[in-house]
Structures are given as C-alpha cells and as structure tokens.
Design an enzyme around this catalytic site. Structure first.
Site, PDB file in Angstrom:
ATOM      1  CB  ILE A 200      -1.016   0.021   1.173  1.00 47.32           C
ATOM      2  CG1 ILE A 200      -0.380  -0.345   2.517  1.00 47.32           C
ATOM      3  CG2 ILE A 200      -2.178  -0.900   0.883  1.00 47.32           C
ATOM      4  CD1 ILE A 200       0.407   0.735   3.114  1.00 47.32           C
TER       5      ILE A 200
ATOM      6  CE  LYS B 286      10.513  -4.128   3.152  1.00 47.81           C
ATOM      7  NZ  LYS B 286       9.290  -3.521   3.715  1.00 47.81           N
TER       8      LYS B 286
ATOM      9  N   GLY C   3       8.386  -0.913   8.422  1.00 50.69           N
ATOM     10  CA  GLY C   3       7.951  -2.233   8.858  1.00 50.69           C
ATOM     11  C   GLY C   3       7.734  -3.163   7.675  1.00 50.69           C
TER      12      GLY C   3
ATOM     13  N   PRO D 245      -0.904  10.965  -4.850  1.00 51.17           N
ATOM     14  CG  PRO D 245      -0.640  12.342  -6.725  1.00 51.17           C
ATOM     15  CD  PRO D 245      -0.256  12.222  -5.264  1.00 51.17           C
TER      16      PRO D 245
END
Length: 231
Positions: free
Chosen positions: A17, A41, A120, A208
């Site tokens: 996402i 990460k 995460g 966007p």
C-alpha cells in the site's frame, strides 16, 4: 534509548500500500530540511540475486533515497528470497529473526545520520516468528509511528483498526499519509475526510498515483508531504 526528533517507524494498513514509497519520500523531504538521512527495512522478503548480490526493490529504493550510504546488513538485517509472509519465509530459509539484532542495527544507524526512517513489513501485526510480530518490533524500537493508509475500498476500517493497535502498544502515532492505491476509488476525498475526523494525529499528505519513472518517485512523492506538523 534517547529520544530523537527525526526517527520514525513507518507502518501501513496492509501490504503493498506504499510504505516504501512514503518512507523514501520522508527521507527526501527531511534531506530538503538539511538533515542527513538513512532508511532501514529490518526484514525484507522476495530478494533476487543480481551479479552475486541479493537485491530487494524496497531496500534498494530506501538506499537510493538516503543521503548516507552504509552497510546493507544494517539497512536490512534480514534479507530473504521467498516472496511470502516473513514468518513463513524465515522457517523455509532457516532464518531466526531476533529483535535484538534489529534494535542493534537501528542503534548503529542512528549514530551515522540525523534521521532514521524504519519501514515495517506488511501490516502492523504481521508475525515474524512463532513468538513475535511487527508490532513487537515497533514496540522494541519505541519510535513514533507514521501510518500509511492505502486509499481503496475498506481503507477506513483498516486504518482505524491499525490506529487502535498502535495506541494499544503504547506507541505515539505521529501522523498518517494517504497513498492512492486504487486510482478508480469512489469518493476518495470523502474517505479522507472521514479519517481526518477520526484519527487524532495530523495528516501529512495525500500522494496520488505517480506516473513517473521509479527513480523519480521518491522525490515526487516528497512534494506531497508536509512535515511541518510532525512533532
């Protein structure tokens, strides 16, 4: 650990996402403020071998967006190949994920940069092994959290549940970012308005769908963020 003004943990309402995009954009936006930045990460799955070196596109994006170049083993202590949930991959590849190594790597990175953005893996409560989850990792790092809300049908419920989980862990939600996942989503602004009314943390921006080359996405995404509200 001593609190720092510019270190954040980035989580999301789901996987895929835009956590990496937002993390990279945060790095670029903080560089624009004159800060030395580095991304982290801790756990990445789906790495591929290129010229004898394992690469993961999310990790590579964070490395490219950072102003500090450092050891890959600090940026991503657990780099695994199978593209699946981390606890499954770790078992398949016989990797033992330990939070102590992740925290130690973060501590080393904070000695090298003014700002460390830790991304995460998956959503906030994804298992890392039989005992611990991403939420446990966030709690061990004890960083303010920035939530990425993937704008698509169902995002309000996902976002509010994630906020509840973050607060239940005693962590501070520093802000949230709306990232357009479904460009054809109906009533996106109305969804954003509903979230702004219900999330007691500032909205830092709405990104966007970006129709630009990958190497330009972090810079362009940073232009949609307002970090003046971060405390």
């Amino acid at each position: 650990m001593q609190k720092r003004l510019h270190d954040f943990f980035v989580t999301g309402t789901d996987t895929e996402i835009g956590k990496t995009l937002v993390s990279a954009a945060l790095l670029r936006a903080m560089q624009a403020q004159g800060l030395q930045t580095v991304g982290m990460k801790p756990i990445a799955a789906g790495a591929e071998m290129h010229e004898g070196i394992l690469h993961n596109e999310d990790v590579d994006m964070l490395v490219a967006a950072a102003s500090i170049k450092t050891e890959l083993s600090l940026v991503c202590p657990y780099l695994m190949q199978t593209p699946a949930a981390p606890h499954i991959v770790a078992e398949l590849e016989q990797v033992k994920i330990e939070l102590s190594l992740i925290v130690n790597s973060y501590q080393q990175l904070r000695e090298q940069a003014d700002a460390v953005v830790v991304e995460g893996v998956g959503g906030f409560c994804v298992p890392l092994n039989a005992q611990v989850t991403t939420a446990d990792m966030a709690q061990e790092l004890a960083l303010p959290v920035i939530l990425v809300v993937g704008m698509r049908l169902g995002c309000i419920n996902h976002a509010l549940l994630t906020v509840e989980a973050i607060v239940a862990r005693g962590l501070r939600l520093a802000g949230w970012v709306a990232n357009t996942v479904d460009a054809n989503m109906l009533y996106p602004q109305e969804n954003i308005n509903a979230l702004r009314e219900r999330i007691v943390a500032p909205m830092l921006g709405h990104i966007p769908r970006l129709n630009v080359p990958d190497h330009e996405k972090a810079e362009v995404a940073a232009s949609y963020l307002d970090l003046s509200q971060l405390k």
